[in-house]
Design an enzyme around this catalytic site. Sequence first.
Site, PDB file in Angstrom:
ATOM      1  N   PHE A 184     -15.388   2.370 -91.309  1.00 38.59           N
ATOM      2  CA  PHE A 184     -15.351   3.657 -92.009  1.00 38.59           C
ATOM      3  C   PHE A 184     -16.118   3.503 -93.317  1.00 38.59           C
ATOM      4  CE2 PHE A 184     -14.039   6.850 -94.976  1.00 38.59           C
ATOM      5  CZ  PHE A 184     -14.138   7.999 -94.215  1.00 38.59           C
ATOM      6  N   LYS A 242     -13.619   4.920-105.168  1.00 37.86           N
ATOM      7  CA  LYS A 242     -12.177   5.165-105.247  1.00 37.86           C
ATOM      8  C   LYS A 242     -11.565   4.785-106.601  1.00 37.86           C
ATOM      9  CE  LYS A 242     -11.192   6.057-100.521  1.00 37.86           C
ATOM     10  NZ  LYS A 242     -11.864   5.506 -99.363  1.00 37.86           N
ATOM     11  N   ASP A 293     -18.717  -3.240 -98.363  1.00 44.20           N
ATOM     12  CA  ASP A 293     -18.098  -1.966 -98.757  1.00 44.20           C
ATOM     13  C   ASP A 293     -16.680  -2.268 -99.236  1.00 44.20           C
ATOM     14  OD1 ASP A 293     -16.841   0.456 -99.030  1.00 44.20           O
ATOM     15  OD2 ASP A 293     -17.674   1.332 -97.190  1.00 44.20           O
TER      16      ASP A 293
HETATM   17  C1  LIG Z   1     -13.044   6.113 -98.689  1.00 50.30           C
HETATM   18  C2  LIG Z   1     -14.075   5.181 -98.220  1.00 50.30           C
HETATM   19  C3  LIG Z   1     -15.433   5.544 -98.217  1.00 50.30           C
HETATM   20  C4  LIG Z   1     -15.909   6.935 -98.569  1.00 50.30           C
HETATM   21  O1  LIG Z   1     -15.569   7.310 -99.869  1.00 50.30           O
HETATM   22  P1  LIG Z   1     -15.603   8.869-100.267  1.00 50.30           P
HETATM   23  O2  LIG Z   1     -15.369   8.845-101.755  1.00 50.30           O
HETATM   24  O3  LIG Z   1     -14.501   9.538 -99.516  1.00 50.30           O
HETATM   25  O4  LIG Z   1     -16.942   9.380 -99.893  1.00 50.30           O
HETATM   26  C5  LIG Z   1     -16.358   4.593 -97.818  1.00 50.30           C
HETATM   27  N1  LIG Z   1     -15.981   3.363 -97.456  1.00 50.30           N
HETATM   28  C6  LIG Z   1     -14.693   2.974 -97.444  1.00 50.30           C
HETATM   29  C7  LIG Z   1     -14.341   1.577 -97.049  1.00 50.30           C
HETATM   30  C8  LIG Z   1     -13.702   3.876 -97.810  1.00 50.30           C
HETATM   31  O5  LIG Z   1     -12.417   3.509 -97.761  1.00 50.30           O
END
Ligand SMILES: *Cc1c(COP(=O)(O)O)cnc(C)c1O
Length: 403
Positions: A141, A255, A226
Amino acid sequence: MSDATELIELSERRSAHNYHPLPVVIREGSGAWVTDVAGRRYLDCLAGYSALNFGHGNERILRAAREQLSRVTLTSRAFHHDRFAEFCARLGDLAGKEMVLPMNTGAEAVETAIKVARRWGYDVKGVPEGQATIVVAEGNFHGRTTTIVSFSTDPDARGGFGPYTPGFRVVPYGSAEAIAEAIDDTTVAVLIEPIQGEAGVIVPPDGYLRAVREICTERRVLFAADEIQSGLARTGATFACDHEGVVPDMYILGKALGGGVVPVSAVVADADVLGVLGPGQHGSTFGGNPLACAVGIEVVVMLATGEYQAAARRLGKILHDRLRALIGRGVVAVRGRGLWAGVDIDPALGTGRRFCEVLLEHGVLAKDTHGSTVRLAPPLVISEDDLLLAVDRFAAALRDLRS
Ligand SMILES: *Cc1c(COP(=O)(O)O)cnc(C)c1O
């Protein structure tokens, strides 16, 4: 208008149905607690998917934001402002990297990393124009943009949104061999989550991240981690990669970087990577704005003390011990690291969604993911007593479903 039922009905009618929220309408938050419109209190064990690592209404972060709100909030990057350099320098130092490219949302930071990797591939590695490939993992994700959903393996996230962006190779998560096999002369990056959050808090086998690091170095491919959900103290270290002593070429952050106040994301890397971008090649009107930088500076200063990482380790041990004690009593498996757990509920008891509804009745907010998995990630500022209360309520919700 403040009645929960009315507000939920109005939301249903007037907003797109791209979410399916639990039936609670929050009005206030403080620390690990939120209060709904009827005055009922709940323990927030989702914490905005880790965007609220420092809790609701964190006084230090609010003070930094208020102070900046009264001075200047937005300049655009057409001009310098007096918080930008400090934010980039401090965040770079936290990550041990030379440069920062600030954006807003996580998906934007992932898009940024993809663009940087491709550009690096063409300009530095010498990949033929238009041929760059990036290796990603099944169950990933990374956000919701058209390019990012192009390499999602979740049919809900991806289906019906084509045509898809080419240039991605999907391999099983947790297998370094599969990554090595997928890499060829066109490969510019390996993009993975050090722990897969949305997939259900999947911790890869020991040594995976180290092996990925070695493969990337050997094959001259950028390792993009990520850490949007796993980073910034959640797992008991500043970055989840730290657990294996691994330093990626690009950290992708988001985040919690915004302190639960504003969206702040960034790609953090050395100059030989981020330096490939020139003026006009990438940007964002809001990225790196003064308010975002003021909040981001406070977040980085707080993280530099190490106290939130230590809290995640200490409380995480308690959380995992208590949750593991529920195995066989409605819980099938518990995964995770630090104050972050993916809990598989016995499917015979109902869906994860149903369990979260019962948990809500017990005054705990959590979110299901993929069938019968429930994710727990309370703010790192939660007290030990409140954490124990949350697990007691979790056990009570299991008992409800068993009876
Ligand atoms: C939440 C998340 C995203 C996307 O972040 P948004 O601020 O919702 O665009 C990307 N990668 C990971 C691992 C995430 O948990």
